[in-house]
Design an enzyme around this catalytic site. Structure first.
Site, mmCIF file in Angstrom:
data_model
loop_
_atom_site.group_PDB
_atom_site.id
_atom_site.type_symbol
_atom_site.label_atom_id
_atom_site.label_comp_id
_atom_site.label_asym_id
_atom_site.label_seq_id
_atom_site.Cartn_x
_atom_site.Cartn_y
_atom_site.Cartn_z
ATOM 1 N N GLY A 13 0.779 -1.241 0.000
ATOM 2 C CA GLY A 13 0.000 0.000 0.000
ATOM 3 C C GLY A 13 0.808 1.287 0.000
ATOM 4 O O GLY A 13 1.757 1.451 -0.766
ATOM 5 N N ASN A 87 3.533 5.106 9.040
ATOM 6 C CA ASN A 87 2.468 4.637 8.149
ATOM 7 C C ASN A 87 1.864 3.303 8.596
ATOM 8 O O ASN A 87 0.690 3.054 8.342
ATOM 9 C CB ASN A 87 3.066 4.515 6.732
ATOM 10 C CG ASN A 87 2.196 3.709 5.809
ATOM 11 O OD1 ASN A 87 1.161 4.181 5.352
ATOM 12 N ND2 ASN A 87 2.600 2.465 5.532
ATOM 13 N N TYR A 153 -11.410 1.884 15.178
ATOM 14 C CA TYR A 153 -10.477 2.373 14.147
ATOM 15 C C TYR A 153 -10.504 3.906 14.132
ATOM 16 O O TYR A 153 -9.452 4.555 14.135
ATOM 17 C CB TYR A 153 -10.828 1.809 12.766
ATOM 18 C CG TYR A 153 -9.904 2.338 11.686
ATOM 19 C CD1 TYR A 153 -8.556 1.992 11.668
ATOM 20 C CD2 TYR A 153 -10.369 3.213 10.708
ATOM 21 C CE1 TYR A 153 -7.689 2.507 10.702
ATOM 22 C CE2 TYR A 153 -9.517 3.728 9.737
ATOM 23 C CZ TYR A 153 -8.179 3.365 9.738
ATOM 24 O OH TYR A 153 -7.323 3.877 8.789
ATOM 25 N N LYS A 157 -7.477 6.644 14.945
ATOM 26 C CA LYS A 157 -7.013 7.697 14.025
ATOM 27 C C LYS A 157 -7.285 9.091 14.608
ATOM 28 O O LYS A 157 -6.545 10.030 14.307
ATOM 29 C CB LYS A 157 -7.644 7.517 12.638
ATOM 30 C CG LYS A 157 -7.096 6.282 11.886
ATOM 31 C CD LYS A 157 -5.585 6.397 11.636
ATOM 32 C CE LYS A 157 -5.026 5.230 10.841
ATOM 33 N NZ LYS A 157 -3.585 5.333 10.585
ATOM 34 N N THR A 188 -5.939 -0.470 -1.388
ATOM 35 C CA THR A 188 -4.676 -1.142 -1.040
ATOM 36 C C THR A 188 -5.080 -2.491 -0.438
ATOM 37 O O THR A 188 -6.170 -2.967 -0.707
ATOM 38 C CB THR A 188 -3.913 -0.307 0.021
ATOM 39 O OG1 THR A 188 -4.752 -0.217 1.185
ATOM 40 C CG2 THR A 188 -3.562 1.100 -0.462
ATOM 41 N N PHE A 190 -5.720 -2.622 2.606
ATOM 42 C CA PHE A 190 -6.388 -2.144 3.825
ATOM 43 C C PHE A 190 -7.720 -2.862 4.107
ATOM 44 O O PHE A 190 -7.945 -3.366 5.208
ATOM 45 C CB PHE A 190 -6.595 -0.621 3.705
ATOM 46 C CG PHE A 190 -7.380 -0.014 4.825
ATOM 47 C CD1 PHE A 190 -6.764 0.358 6.014
ATOM 48 C CD2 PHE A 190 -8.752 0.202 4.698
ATOM 49 C CE1 PHE A 190 -7.495 0.932 7.055
ATOM 50 C CE2 PHE A 190 -9.482 0.772 5.740
ATOM 51 C CZ PHE A 190 -8.857 1.132 6.912
HETATM 52 P P1 NDP Z 1 -1.944 -1.940 3.686
HETATM 53 O O1 NDP Z 1 -2.639 -3.023 4.446
HETATM 54 O O2 NDP Z 1 -1.782 -2.091 2.228
HETATM 55 O O3 NDP Z 1 -0.504 -1.677 4.342
HETATM 56 C C1 NDP Z 1 -0.338 -1.623 5.736
HETATM 57 C C2 NDP Z 1 1.143 -1.692 6.067
HETATM 58 O O4 NDP Z 1 1.284 -1.596 7.498
HETATM 59 C C3 NDP Z 1 1.780 -2.993 5.620
HETATM 60 O O5 NDP Z 1 3.053 -2.718 5.072
HETATM 61 C C4 NDP Z 1 1.930 -3.766 6.933
HETATM 62 O O6 NDP Z 1 3.104 -4.554 6.870
HETATM 63 C C5 NDP Z 1 2.119 -2.641 7.943
HETATM 64 N N1 NDP Z 1 1.727 -3.056 9.286
HETATM 65 C C6 NDP Z 1 0.476 -3.363 9.723
HETATM 66 N N2 NDP Z 1 0.526 -3.760 10.987
HETATM 67 C C7 NDP Z 1 1.835 -3.702 11.369
HETATM 68 C C8 NDP Z 1 2.530 -3.999 12.579
HETATM 69 N N3 NDP Z 1 1.878 -4.435 13.658
HETATM 70 N N4 NDP Z 1 3.871 -3.848 12.627
HETATM 71 C C9 NDP Z 1 4.520 -3.401 11.522
HETATM 72 N N5 NDP Z 1 3.934 -3.095 10.358
HETATM 73 C C10 NDP Z 1 2.604 -3.255 10.286
HETATM 74 O O7 NDP Z 1 -2.760 -0.618 4.044
HETATM 75 P P2 NDP Z 1 -2.548 0.920 3.599
HETATM 76 O O8 NDP Z 1 -1.316 1.114 2.838
HETATM 77 O O9 NDP Z 1 -3.836 1.366 3.034
HETATM 78 O O10 NDP Z 1 -2.432 1.580 5.049
HETATM 79 C C11 NDP Z 1 -1.317 2.331 5.476
HETATM 80 C C12 NDP Z 1 -1.782 3.327 6.531
HETATM 81 O O11 NDP Z 1 -2.735 4.215 5.937
HETATM 82 C C13 NDP Z 1 -2.473 2.734 7.737
HETATM 83 O O12 NDP Z 1 -2.069 3.456 8.879
HETATM 84 C C14 NDP Z 1 -3.958 2.957 7.462
HETATM 85 O O13 NDP Z 1 -4.718 3.037 8.647
HETATM 86 C C15 NDP Z 1 -3.886 4.288 6.752
HETATM 87 N N6 NDP Z 1 -5.020 4.649 5.897
HETATM 88 C C16 NDP Z 1 -5.440 3.843 4.872
HETATM 89 C C17 NDP Z 1 -6.484 4.253 4.060
HETATM 90 C C18 NDP Z 1 -7.010 3.425 2.936
HETATM 91 O O14 NDP Z 1 -8.159 3.676 2.492
HETATM 92 N N7 NDP Z 1 -6.252 2.475 2.392
HETATM 93 C C19 NDP Z 1 -7.111 5.564 4.242
HETATM 94 C C20 NDP Z 1 -6.588 6.313 5.358
HETATM 95 C C21 NDP Z 1 -5.567 5.874 6.131
HETATM 96 P P3 NDP Z 1 3.226 -6.059 7.423
HETATM 97 O O15 NDP Z 1 1.880 -6.704 7.256
HETATM 98 O O16 NDP Z 1 4.306 -6.650 6.579
HETATM 99 O O17 NDP Z 1 3.640 -5.877 8.830
HETATM 100 C C1 8X3 Z 2 -9.243 4.408 5.962
HETATM 101 C C2 8X3 Z 2 -10.372 5.149 5.342
HETATM 102 O O1 8X3 Z 2 -12.912 5.373 5.277
HETATM 103 O O2 8X3 Z 2 -12.026 3.185 5.782
HETATM 104 O O3 8X3 Z 2 -8.666 5.097 6.999
HETATM 105 O O4 8X3 Z 2 -11.916 4.900 7.415
HETATM 106 S S1 8X3 Z 2 -11.856 4.617 6.010
#
Ligand code: NDP
Ligand code: 8X3
Length: 252
Positions: A13, A87, A153, A157, A188, A190
């Site tokens: 992501g 992140n 969640y 945040k 992603t 997510f």
């Molecule tokens: P992904 O699931 O694609 O990526 C999440 C990343 O976080 C992975 O690389 C994962 O790596 C890592 N991660 C999760 N838990 C842990 C842990 N306990 N220790 C270390 N690494 C961890 O999601 P996104 O890229 O979408 O999310 C990235 C961030 O953006 C998050 O904080 C999410 O809350 C936030 N976000 C996402 C949105 C969306 O719509 N996608 C919108 C708003 C915010 P691994 O599993 O290898 O540990």
């Molecule tokens: C991720 C976006 O809308 O799922 O933070 O909360 S939402």
């Protein structure tokens, strides 16, 4: 070489897309995550595509000891972290609060709040030593308003929102910028993680409109690091054109 960028959660992501854009722009990287095979894959790809230096650190940000141990293993030039992108994070489960699973709640609070704090606590002294640095916390539209079944969640945040503001206040005078980037829906892994691996449910989140991509988010994060020394973007909310906030998404 430009800067040294540390990105937590770089195996997927936003984190992975950030790794790519920062490497493409000639920055060295420290990449973290729990999946070591993916870290190695990303590292090899970036070294061969862009010729940058990459250090990978495999640890779970929920684990306080492992987090401090991994960050204290960084030596020499690897301690000169210019930008920390907090992140790593996740949503786990999508239930009304009365039906919530305690394990999901703990996972989100331990990762999104405590994990971000542990990493920051370990990295801030490295920035204080050099009287410069930039911390970028990944918040969410979920940190700006709460929505049904988002409860814990959203709370995690909202905590990132408060921590980002508090960091900016407490770090005044340390030469450290603090930026919060708050995305809405971006496709992603997510939602797959939120729905515990149910790919079909995850796909439905993005049905009928064009969500943001990880590359969209990475481009904006990269931009926030290109500004003059005296200028700091404090807080950014990003959505696709089809989304106004957590409640309103225009679907076909
Ligand atoms: P992904 O699931 O694609 O990526 C999440 C990343 O976080 C992975 O690389 C994962 O790596 C890592 N991660 C999760 N838990 C842990 C842990 N306990 N220790 C270390 N690494 C961890 O999601 P996104 O890229 O979408 O999310 C990235 C961030 O953006 C998050 O904080 C999410 O809350 C936030 N976000 C996402 C949105 C969306 O719509 N996608 C919108 C708003 C915010 P691994 O599993 O290898 O540990
Ligand atoms: C991720 C976006 O809308 O799922 O933070 O909360 S939402």
């Amino acid at each position: 070489m430009n800067k040294l960028i540390m990105i937590t959660g770089a195996t997927s992501g936003f984190g992975k897309a950030c790794a790519d854009i920062f490497a493409k722009n000639n920055n060295n990287l420290i990449l973290t995550g729990r999946r070591n095979d993916r870290l190695t894959e990303v590292k090899q790809e970036l070294i061969s595509k862009y010729g940058v230096e990459v250090l990978t650190l495999c640890f779970d940000v929920q684990d306080k000891e492992a987090t401090f141990e991994a960050i204290s293993s960084m030596k020499g030039s690897w301690t000169a972290v210019d930008v920390l992108i907090n992140n790593a994070g996740l949503a786990s489960g999508f239930d009304k609060i009365q039906d919530g699973d305690l394990n999901d709640w703990e996972r989100m609070i331990n990762t999104n709040v405590k994990g971000l704090l542990y990493v920051s606590k370990a990295v801030i002294p490295l920035m204080q030593n050099r009287h410069k640095g930039h911390i970028i916390n990944i918040g969410s539209t979920a940190g700006k308003e709460v929505y049904e079944k988002g409860n814990v969640y959203c709370a995690s945040k909202h905590a990132v929102d408060a921590i980002s503001k508090a960091m900016r206040v407490d770090l005044l005078g340390e030469g450290i910028k603090v930026t919060q980037v708050c995305p809405g829906a971006a496709e992603t892994e997510f939602s797959e993680v939120r729905f515990h691996g149910d790919k079909q449910k995850a796909k439905q989140v993005y049905n009928g409109y064009t969500p943001m991509t990880a590359e969209n988010i990475a481009e904006v994060i990269y931009y926030t690091t290109t500004l003059p020394e005296n200028l700091c973007i404090n807080d950014l909310v990003l959505t696709s054109v089809a989304q106004a906030n957590s409640f309103y998404i225009k679907r076909d």
